[in-house]
Design an enzyme around this catalytic site. Structure first.
Site, PDB file in Angstrom:
ATOM      1  N   ASN A   1       1.377  10.682   4.571  1.00 49.30           N
ATOM      2  CA  ASN A   1       0.026  10.316   4.221  1.00 49.30           C
ATOM      3  C   ASN A   1      -0.150  11.320   3.206  1.00 49.30           C
ATOM      4  O   ASN A   1       0.728  12.190   2.612  1.00 49.30           O
ATOM      5  CB  ASN A   1      -0.850   9.701   4.893  1.00 49.30           C
ATOM      6  CG  ASN A   1      -1.935   8.917   4.446  1.00 49.30           C
ATOM      7  OD1 ASN A   1      -2.710   9.316   3.658  1.00 49.30           O
ATOM      8  ND2 ASN A   1      -1.979   7.338   4.690  1.00 49.30           N
TER       9      ASN A   1
ATOM     10  N   ASP B   1       0.878  -1.272  -0.004  1.00 45.68           N
ATOM     11  CA  ASP B   1      -0.077  -0.013   0.013  1.00 45.68           C
ATOM     12  C   ASP B   1       1.038   1.165  -0.002  1.00 45.68           C
ATOM     13  O   ASP B   1       0.440   2.274   0.546  1.00 45.68           O
ATOM     14  CB  ASP B   1      -0.827  -0.113   1.365  1.00 45.68           C
ATOM     15  CG  ASP B   1      -1.926   1.082   1.132  1.00 45.68           C
ATOM     16  OD1 ASP B   1      -2.185   1.818  -0.085  1.00 45.68           O
ATOM     17  OD2 ASP B   1      -2.532   1.765   2.163  1.00 45.68           O
TER      18      ASP B   1
HETATM   19 CA    CA Z   1      -4.319   2.557  -0.331  1.00 44.17          CA
END
Ligand code: CA
Length: 698
Positions: free
Chosen positions: A421, A334
Site C-alpha cells: 500500500n 482497486d
Molecule cells: Ca483506492
C-alpha cells in the site's frame, strides 16, 4: 576510546554545550526564529536537486527526488546498534493514524498528524516550536476512505506546504507557524480528500488528491510555490466526451473507455507517489484505481481505461503527458499504481539503465526505463492469482479466467489493500535491494445485484458485491493473511530475504548502508541487517506503527525519528496490539537512554450489558445500517462500540443524530437516519454484545 563511548562523550558534550546556549554553524541560536528562517529559506531548487550532498538533512518526503529513502549517514551501524536508545519523545495525544515522514533541516523537524495538523519541532531539544491546525471540518472525515491521515509536508524557501484533508493546499511560514496563503484545490462538495505529501519541483508545488472509492475524477495540480498561482492541471481520466477534452492525453484516453463513466467520476486519483528526474525534466506520478472499482459497471464495453493504475511521466513545466505505462489495464480491483515510486540507475544485462521501480497494489514488482516508459521486467512479489504473469513482449498482464469475477465470487490476491500500500519502501544502492513492506491477503470480489451509483459524496461507491447464486473460487493460499518485509533484488526480480510479520498492516521503511528500519503493527520499531534480514534491535513504541522513519544529523550526530500512531486503512479495522495509545514521536541516538512517555493503563474491556426490547425485524434493520458504522468502528483505532459504556449508550441518539461527538470526528447522521433508525442501530449493537457475552467472547 571505543566508539560507543566516544558517541556517549559526544552526546554528553552536546548536552552540556546545548545547555550553555551553543550556537549553530551559522552563529545563530539553534531553534530561534532567525535560525529557522535562515535554514528553511536555504531549501531552494539547488538544495532539493542535490539533496544527496547534504545527508544530514531530510529535505523532502522520500529524502531526495529519486525518493529512495536511503541515507548515507553511517554512525549507526551493525556493530553499535545495541547502543541505540531514546534521545527524546513527544506524546502528541492524538488518537488516529500517523503516516507522516519527519522532514528535517538543520535540526528543525516538520511532521504532520491526524486531521492534517502540522508540528514544527526543535529536534535538538525534542520540543514543539509551533503547531498549525488547518481546522478541517470534522464532518469531512466521512469522505476519507482510509482514516484522517496525512503523510507529511514539503519545504521550500522558508515555507512549509501541507495538503489538508478537505482539499486545501496551505503554505505556512516555517519560522512563525503562521499561514502565508491557502488555496482550495478541489470541489469541496465532492468526495475529494488530500492525504499525500506535496512535492516541490522547480518552484512549483505539486499536489494530487484521493476519493476514487466515492466517485470523483482524479488530477494533479501545480501551483507557484511563492504566489499560489495555478500553473497547470493534469487530469488522469477523461471527462464527458461531449465537453471539450482538456488536452490530447484526454482525447487519447477517452478511446479506451466505454459507457458513461464520467457520471461516476471515473477515478484515477493520484493520492501519493511522485518522483522527479531533473536531468530528464520528467515528473512521475502514480495514478489510482477506477471509480467505481468494477469495470463491468464503470466501462461496461471493456477497455483499458487510461490512465487508471498507470505511471504517467509529465513535463513539469506545463503538465503535458510525455509517456505512460499502465500496470493494470481495465482495473477492476482497486489496484492503484499510486504506490511509492523509486528512481535508480541499475545495470541490467550489461547496460546501465535509468529505471523507475514500483510495487503497485497488483502484486507485481515493475522495473521500467524511466526515459521513455519502456517495460523492462515485472515479477510477483506476493502471491498473485488475478494474473498468471506479465507478458514481457507486450508489458501487459496475462489475466486468469476468473479474474473479473463475472461468473463467480472470487478470492482475489492481492486484495484491494494491495500486495503493497502507501507504506514507503526503500532502495539501498549498497546492497542493490529494495525493501518492500508487503501484504499477503485476499478479498472476495463479486458482482453486486441492482447496484446504483449514489451521488451522496459520503457514500462508498465501489460496485463490488457477493452473488449468492454463483460459486465461490478460493484456495488455501487465498486463506492466508500476514505481512512481510521483502528484500527484493530488482535486477534478478526475486526476493533475497523475507521477514514474515504475523499481522498484515505494518510500517514504511528506511535503509542505511548496513541497516533496514521498520515499525510494525504490534508496536515495535525494529532494525534488520540489510544483507540478511536478521533482527538486530527492537524498541517498543506502545502502539501500532505505520509511518516510515527518517534519519538526519545535528551537530555531527546521527538521529532516527519515527512517529507511532495506529490507524490508516488497515488500522481502522483491526488492532494487533493490546496497547492502543496516543500518537507519539520517538527520536533515537547512539547512547540515548531517555524513558519513553508513560500512558495511563487501560481498564479491562467490558462488553456492554443493557436491557432493551426490539423486534427481530428492527434488529435486522439496525444491523444493515450498522455496516456503515463498522467501517470505522470495526475494532481498530476507533472505539469498538460493543465495549462502550452505559453513559455512551445513553447519549447514543445525540451522538449519532445530533453530532454530539462531531469534534472527535464522529459524523452527524441526523440528516440521514430517523430516530427509529438510530434506536435500531443501538439495539443491534446491544444484541451483538449480548451474543458475545453468551458465547464467553470478551
Ligand atoms: Ca483506492
Amino acid at each position: 576510546m571505543p566508539h560507543t563511548t566516544f558517541f556517549r562523550f559526544l552526546l554528553l558534550s552536546w548536552i552540556i554545550l546545548g545547555a550553555s546556549g551553543c550556537d549553530t554553524k551559522d552563529g545563530l541560536e539553534p531553534g530561534s526564529g532567525e535560525h529557522i528562517r535562515i535554514v528553511s529559506q536555504a531549501v531552494d531548487d539547488a538544495r532539493l536537486v542535490n539533496a544527496d550532498e547534504t545527508p544530514g538533512d531530510w529535505l523532502s518526503y522520500g529524502r531526495n527526488y529519486q525518493e529512495n529513502r536511503y541515507s548515507p549517514l553511517n554512525q549507526i551501524t551493525k556493530s553499535n546498534i545495541n547502543e541505540l536508545g531514546l534521545a527524546w519523545s513527544i506524546n502528541l495525544g492524538t488518537t488516529r493514524g500517523i503516516e507522516a515522514t519527519p522532514i528535517v533541516v538543520d535540526g528543525i523537524m516538520y511532521l504532520t498528524g491526524p486531521w492534517s495538523i502540522v508540528y514544527a519541532i526543535d529536534a535538538r531539544k525534542g520540543e514543539i516550536l509551533w503547531i498549525y491546525d488547518p481546522e478541517v471540518p470534522k464532518g469531512y472525515g466521512e469522505k476519507a476512505c482510509c482514516d484522517v491521515v496525512n503523510r507529511g509536508v514539503a519545504l521550500y524557501k522558508g515555507m512549509v506546504y501541507v495538503g489538508s484533508l478537505d482539499g486545501r493546499l496551505i503554505a505556512i511560514d516555517a519560522a512563525s507557524g503562521k499561514k502565508a496563503w491557502e488555496i482550495i484545490t478541489v470541489d469541496q462538495t465532492q468526495a475529494y480528500t488530500i492525504t499525500g505529501a506535496p512535492r516541490v519541483v522547480d518552484g512549483k508545488v505539486i499536489i494530487g488528491n484521493g476519493g476514487a472509492e466515492y466517485g470523483v475524477r482524479g488530477y494533479v495540480t501545480a501551483y507557484d510555490a511563492l504566489t499560489s498561482e495555478q500553473l497547470w492541471r493534469f487530469y488522469t481520466v477523461p471527462g464527458n466526451p461531449t465537453d471539450e477534452f482538456e488536452d490530447q492525453a484526454m482525447a487519447e484516453a477517452a478511446k479506451t473507455w466505454t459507457g458513461e463513466w464520467w457520471t461516476m467520476g471515473g477515478g484515477g486519483t493520484a493520492w501519493d507517489a511522485m518522483a522527479y528526474d531533473p536531468r530528464l525534466n520528467l515528473l512521475y506520478i502514480g495514478v489510482g484505481n477506477g471509480s467505481p472499482w468494477n469495470r463491468e459497471i464503470r466501462s461496461p464495453g471493456g477497455g483499458d481505461n487510461l490512465y487508471l493504475s498507470s505511471i504517467v511521466a509529465l513535463n513539469p513545466d506545463n503538465g503535458e503527458l510525455v509517456w505512460h505505462y499502465q500496470t493494470t489495464p481495465g482495473d477492476s480491483w482497486d489496484f492503484t499504481a499510486t504506490q511509492h515510486i523509486i528512481l535508480a540507475n541499475l545495470e541490467i544485462e550489461g547496460f546501465l539503465r535509468k529505471v523507475l521501480m514500483q510495487a503497485p497494489k497488483n502484486g507485481f514488482f515493475y522495473v521500467l526505463d524511466r526515459t521513455n516508459g519502456e517495460f523492462i521486467s515485472a515479477e510477483p512479489y506476493v502471491y498473485v492469482n488475478w494474473a498468471k504473469r506479465i507478458d514481457y513482449q507486450t508489458g501487459r498482464p496475462v489475466e486468469t479466467s476468473f479474474s473479473r469475477y463475472v461468473d463467480a465470487n472470487v478470492a482475489i490476491m492481492p486484495m484491494a489493500g494491495g500486495g503493497h500500500n502507501w507504506q514507503p519502501m526503500a532502495f539501498n544502492p549498497k546492497t542493490g535491494l529494495v525493501y518492500i513492506p508487503a501484504i499477503e491477503r485476499s478479498m472476495i470480489y463479486g458482482q453486486p445485484k441492482n447496484w446504483k451509483f449514489n451521488k451522496d459524496p459520503r457514500h462508498w461507491n465501489v460496485g463490488i458485491g457477493f452473488d449468492e447464486e454463483k460459486p465461490v473460487i478460493k484456495n488455501p493460499q487465498t486463506d492466508k493473511r500476514y505481512g512481510k518485509l521483502i528484500a527484493w533484488d530488482p535486477t534478478g526480480q526475486k526476493a533475497e530475504w523475507v521477514v514474515n510479520h504475523p499481522n498484515d498492516w505494518n510500517a514504511g521503511v528506511l535503509t542505511t548502508e548496513e541497516l533496514v528500519f521498520q515499525g510494525n503493527a504490534a508496536g515495535n520499531f525494529v532494525v534488520y541487517d540489510a544483507e540478511t534480514g536478521k533482527e538486530l534491535w527492537s524498541f517498543p513504541l506502545q502502539t501500532g506503527i505505520i509511518a516510515a522513519p527518517s534519519t538526519y544529523s545535528i551537530d555531527g550526530i546521527q538521529y532516527v525519528t519515527i512517529a507511532a500512531g495506529w490507524g490508516g486503512a488497515g488500522g481502522t479495522k483491526d488492532l494487533y496490539t493490546d496497547q492502543l495509545n496516543p500518537g507519539a514521536i520517538y527520536t533515537f541516538v547512539t547512547g540515548g537512554n531517555e524513558n519513553p512517555p508513560e500512558f495511563p493503563k487501560h481498564p479491562p474491556k467490558k462488553l456492554i450489558d443493557l436491557a432493551f426490547e426490539a423486534t427481530e425485524e428492527a434488529l435486522n434493520h439496525g444491523g444493515e445500517l450498522y455496516r456503515k458504522c463498522s467501517v470505522c468502528h470495526g475494532g481498530g483505532n476507533l472505539p469498538d462500540l460493543h465495549y462502550s459504556s452505559a453513559e455512551i449508550f445513553d447519549l447514543f441518539p445525540r451522538i449519532v443524530g445530533e453530532g454530539l461527538f462531531l469534534g472527535k470526528g464522529m459524523p452527524n447522521y441526523g440528516d440521514r437516519y430517523s430516530d427509529q433508525d438510530i434506536l435500531d442501530i443501538k439495539h443491534f449493537i446491544l444484541s451483538e454484545a449480548q451474543k458475545r457475552r453468551t458465547a464467553n467472547y470478551d
